[in-house]
Write a protein that holds these residues in place. Structure first.
Motif, PDB file in Angstrom:
ATOM      1  N   VAL A  21       0.807  -1.224   0.000  1.00 29.48           N
ATOM      2  CA  VAL A  21       0.000   0.000   0.000  1.00 29.48           C
ATOM      3  C   VAL A  21       0.838   1.272   0.000  1.00 29.48           C
ATOM      4  N   ASP A  22       1.996   1.260   0.634  1.00 28.83           N
ATOM      5  CA  ASP A  22       2.791   2.480   0.737  1.00 28.83           C
ATOM      6  C   ASP A  22       3.476   2.866  -0.571  1.00 28.83           C
ATOM      7  N   ARG A  23       3.430   2.006  -1.569  1.00 31.78           N
ATOM      8  CA  ARG A  23       4.052   2.324  -2.859  1.00 31.78           C
ATOM      9  C   ARG A  23       3.169   3.235  -3.717  1.00 31.78           C
ATOM     10  N   TYR A  24       1.881   3.327  -3.369  1.00 29.56           N
ATOM     11  CA  TYR A  24       0.923   3.989  -4.245  1.00 29.56           C
ATOM     12  C   TYR A  24       0.104   5.039  -3.496  1.00 29.56           C
ATOM     13  N   ASP A  25      -0.320   6.057  -4.254  1.00 27.70           N
ATOM     14  CA  ASP A  25      -1.192   7.100  -3.704  1.00 27.70           C
ATOM     15  C   ASP A  25      -2.618   7.001  -4.236  1.00 27.70           C
ATOM     16  N   HIS A  26      -2.790   6.364  -5.382  1.00 24.69           N
ATOM     17  CA  HIS A  26      -4.089   6.315  -6.059  1.00 24.69           C
ATOM     18  C   HIS A  26      -4.429   4.868  -6.396  1.00 24.69           C
ATOM     19  N   PHE A  27      -5.684   4.503  -6.153  1.00 26.87           N
ATOM     20  CA  PHE A  27      -6.140   3.144  -6.372  1.00 26.87           C
ATOM     21  C   PHE A  27      -7.356   3.158  -7.293  1.00 26.87           C
ATOM     22  N   ARG A 215      -9.686   9.218 -18.737  1.00 25.09           N
ATOM     23  CA  ARG A 215     -10.656  10.012 -17.989  1.00 25.09           C
ATOM     24  C   ARG A 215     -10.460   9.820 -16.485  1.00 25.09           C
ATOM     25  N   ALA A 216     -10.204   8.586 -16.069  1.00 19.93           N
ATOM     26  CA  ALA A 216      -9.945   8.312 -14.652  1.00 19.93           C
ATOM     27  C   ALA A 216      -8.691   9.036 -14.183  1.00 19.93           C
ATOM     28  N   TRP A 217      -7.668   9.016 -15.004  1.00 20.88           N
ATOM     29  CA  TRP A 217      -6.398   9.678 -14.681  1.00 20.88           C
ATOM     30  C   TRP A 217      -6.606  11.178 -14.492  1.00 20.88           C
ATOM     31  N   GLU A 218      -7.406  11.779 -15.366  1.00 23.14           N
ATOM     32  CA  GLU A 218      -7.721  13.198 -15.238  1.00 23.14           C
ATOM     33  C   GLU A 218      -8.470  13.477 -13.940  1.00 23.14           C
ATOM     34  N   MET A 219      -9.380  12.570 -13.572  1.00 22.20           N
ATOM     35  CA  MET A 219     -10.180  12.772 -12.365  1.00 22.20           C
ATOM     36  C   MET A 219      -9.332  12.798 -11.099  1.00 22.20           C
ATOM     37  N   VAL A 220      -8.200  12.086 -11.101  1.00 21.42           N
ATOM     38  CA  VAL A 220      -7.339  12.066  -9.907  1.00 21.42           C
ATOM     39  C   VAL A 220      -6.177  13.052 -10.030  1.00 21.42           C
ATOM     40  N   GLY A 221      -6.212  13.912 -11.073  1.00 22.83           N
ATOM     41  CA  GLY A 221      -5.226  14.982 -11.175  1.00 22.83           C
ATOM     42  C   GLY A 221      -3.995  14.668 -11.994  1.00 22.83           C
ATOM     43  N   LYS A 222      -4.044  13.629 -12.814  1.00 19.37           N
ATOM     44  CA  LYS A 222      -2.925  13.229 -13.666  1.00 19.37           C
ATOM     45  C   LYS A 222      -1.602  13.061 -12.896  1.00 19.37           C
ATOM     46  N   PRO A 223      -1.593  12.250 -11.852  1.00 21.69           N
ATOM     47  CA  PRO A 223      -0.344  12.008 -11.118  1.00 21.69           C
ATOM     48  C   PRO A 223       0.597  11.130 -11.929  1.00 21.69           C
ATOM     49  N   SER A 224       1.796  10.938 -11.428  1.00 23.13           N
ATOM     50  CA  SER A 224       2.716   9.980 -12.033  1.00 23.13           C
ATOM     51  C   SER A 224       2.043   8.609 -12.061  1.00 23.13           C
ATOM     52  N   LYS A 225       2.117   7.942 -13.192  1.00 23.28           N
ATOM     53  CA  LYS A 225       1.475   6.639 -13.300  1.00 23.28           C
ATOM     54  C   LYS A 225       2.109   5.607 -12.377  1.00 23.28           C
ATOM     55  N   SER A 226       3.331   5.854 -11.959  1.00 26.30           N
ATOM     56  CA  SER A 226       4.000   4.925 -11.039  1.00 26.30           C
ATOM     57  C   SER A 226       3.356   4.915  -9.655  1.00 26.30           C
ATOM     58  N   LYS A 227       2.515   5.921  -9.372  1.00 28.59           N
ATOM     59  CA  LYS A 227       1.861   6.017  -8.064  1.00 28.59           C
ATOM     60  C   LYS A 227       0.412   5.524  -8.105  1.00 28.59           C
ATOM     61  N   ILE A 228       0.017   4.913  -9.229  1.00 25.35           N
ATOM     62  CA  ILE A 228      -1.353   4.395  -9.376  1.00 25.35           C
ATOM     63  C   ILE A 228      -1.320   2.872  -9.398  1.00 25.35           C
ATOM     64  N   PHE A 245      -2.282   0.897 -20.263  1.00 30.59           N
ATOM     65  CA  PHE A 245      -2.234   2.306 -19.863  1.00 30.59           C
ATOM     66  C   PHE A 245      -0.933   2.637 -19.126  1.00 30.59           C
ATOM     67  N   GLY A 246      -0.182   1.621 -18.745  1.00 29.36           N
ATOM     68  CA  GLY A 246       1.114   1.847 -18.115  1.00 29.36           C
ATOM     69  C   GLY A 246       1.075   1.978 -16.613  1.00 29.36           C
ATOM     70  N   ILE A 247       0.063   1.361 -15.962  1.00 27.15           N
ATOM     71  CA  ILE A 247       0.013   1.392 -14.504  1.00 27.15           C
ATOM     72  C   ILE A 247       0.051  -0.040 -13.962  1.00 27.15           C
ATOM     73  N   ASP A 248       0.519  -0.167 -12.742  1.00 33.86           N
ATOM     74  CA  ASP A 248       0.567  -1.475 -12.096  1.00 33.86           C
ATOM     75  C   ASP A 248      -0.842  -1.991 -11.845  1.00 33.86           C
ATOM     76  N   VAL A 249      -0.970  -3.309 -11.825  1.00 40.00           N
ATOM     77  CA  VAL A 249      -2.293  -3.898 -11.631  1.00 40.00           C
ATOM     78  C   VAL A 249      -2.182  -5.209 -10.877  1.00 40.00           C
ATOM     79  N   LEU A 250      -3.062  -5.381  -9.895  1.00 39.81           N
ATOM     80  CA  LEU A 250      -3.197  -6.646  -9.184  1.00 39.81           C
ATOM     81  C   LEU A 250      -4.409  -7.378  -9.745  1.00 39.81           C
ATOM     82  N   TRP A 251      -4.202  -8.631 -10.069  1.00 43.67           N
ATOM     83  CA  TRP A 251      -5.281  -9.491 -10.550  1.00 43.67           C
ATOM     84  C   TRP A 251      -5.911 -10.181  -9.352  1.00 43.67           C
ATOM     85  N   ASN A 252      -7.150  -9.816  -9.046  1.00 45.29           N
ATOM     86  CA  ASN A 252      -7.845 -10.445  -7.921  1.00 45.29           C
ATOM     87  C   ASN A 252      -8.320 -11.833  -8.342  1.00 45.29           C
ATOM     88  N   VAL A 253      -7.632 -12.846  -7.872  1.00 47.12           N
ATOM     89  CA  VAL A 253      -7.891 -14.213  -8.349  1.00 47.12           C
ATOM     90  C   VAL A 253      -9.173 -14.809  -7.787  1.00 47.12           C
TER      91      VAL A 253
END
Length: 294
Positions: A21-27, A215-228, A245-253
């Motif tokens: 959780v501490d690696r990211y600011d936006h979920f 559109r989602a990225w704009e809604m959260v203020g266009k932060p660095s994608k590394s923080k999403i 889109f270039g963001i990290d993703v967890l696959w909920n199995v």
């Protein structure tokens, strides 16, 4: 950036968001299959959302629902009735929102057909559209919802007529299947995929298409994608869309792929061999999440 795995390996399994959780600011959270099962929230959903808010995280619900987020997220809406309401999250965006905006511009004053005639289509609210029950009279089709328990064969005649009359189809939900409780149900994404594969004109909205992520990225203020960080349960929509889109993703199995990933019906953990098989030909997630929990 999303990491690629070596052959014969699987991404790391994460048993709780506290590990990362501490690696990211936006979920960016998928809703159906991550937060709820179509009937009720998963056991740890409410507590985990509160925990993310307490940690100051910016949470955006990103759903392939063909309905307006303002309707399903309202206290008396499908998601709202489950207790999934602000301040548990900060933003809500659906493919229905994007479809609504498209239809407002490109289909004003036109006739529209939907596959489920009894549906109250919230994506039409405020639009100048006339619903018709004969697809041959339609200027376009809006692929929204299907009656639970319906089968593809029920829609073949309509789809073939639409092909004959060259009627464009706006797909407001790219999902191919959806889980309701423990049962899987046909979704309109399957109809749209068939229609396109047979030569029909389909305009797609939602995940995995980049416009919704922009559109989602704009809604959260266009932060660095590394923080999403995105979390979703579908390889085809959630994992593919976030990766592209270039963001990290967890696959909920534990979502729609759960039964195919277990060694047997009674198992409570995934089978690595089955995971490798399921991921073949798909984008590789950053990690595997074993249920939305802290």
């Amino acid at each position: 950036m999303t990491a690629l795995t070596k052959p014969n390996t699987i991404p790391p399994v994460i048993d709780g968001l506290s590990e990362i959780v501490d690696r990211y600011d936006h979920f960016f959270l998928d809703v159906w299959g991550v937060l709820h099962d179509g009937l009720k929230p998963y056991p740890d959903t409410i507590a985990t959302l509160k925990w993310l808010q307490d940690k100051g995280k910016n949470v955006l619900l990103l759903s392939n629902s063909p309905c307006l987020s303002s309707e399903i997220g309202a206290p008396d809406g499908k998601v709202g009735k489950m207790g999934l309401v602000p301040p548990l999250y900060n933003h809500f965006l659906t493919s229905g929102d994007a479809s609504h905006d498209h239809m407002k511009v490109h289909h004003d004053g036109q006739k529209v057909y939907v596959f489920w005639p009894d549906e109250d289509v919230s994506a039409f609210y405020g639009l100048n559209l006339t619903r018709v029950t004969d697809v041959r009279e339609a200027d376009f089709i809006y692929a929204s919802l299907l009656r639970l328990g319906s089968a593809f064969i029920e829609y073949e005649d309509v789809l073939n007529l639409a092909l004959e009359y060259k009627i464009p189809l706006v797909c407001g939900n790219p999902d191919r299947v959806v889980g309701v409780g423990t049962l899987m149900n046909l979704c309109v994404g399957t109809l749209a995929e068939w229609y396109e594969n047979h030569g029909g004109n389909v305009i797609w909205f939602g995940k995995p298409y980049p416009a919704l992520y922009e559109r989602a990225w704009e809604m959260v203020g266009k932060p660095s994608k590394s923080k999403i960080l995105a979390i979703g349960d579908s390889l085809v929509t959630d994992v593919a869309g976030a990766t592209n889109f270039g963001i990290d993703v967890l696959w909920n199995v534990t979502g729609i792929h759960w039964e195919e990933l277990k060694a047997d019906h009674a198992a409570t953990r995934i089978d690595p061999t089955r995971v490798q098989t399921a991921m073949k030909g798909h984008a590789i997630p950053t990690g595997l999440l074993h249920g939305f929990t802290m």
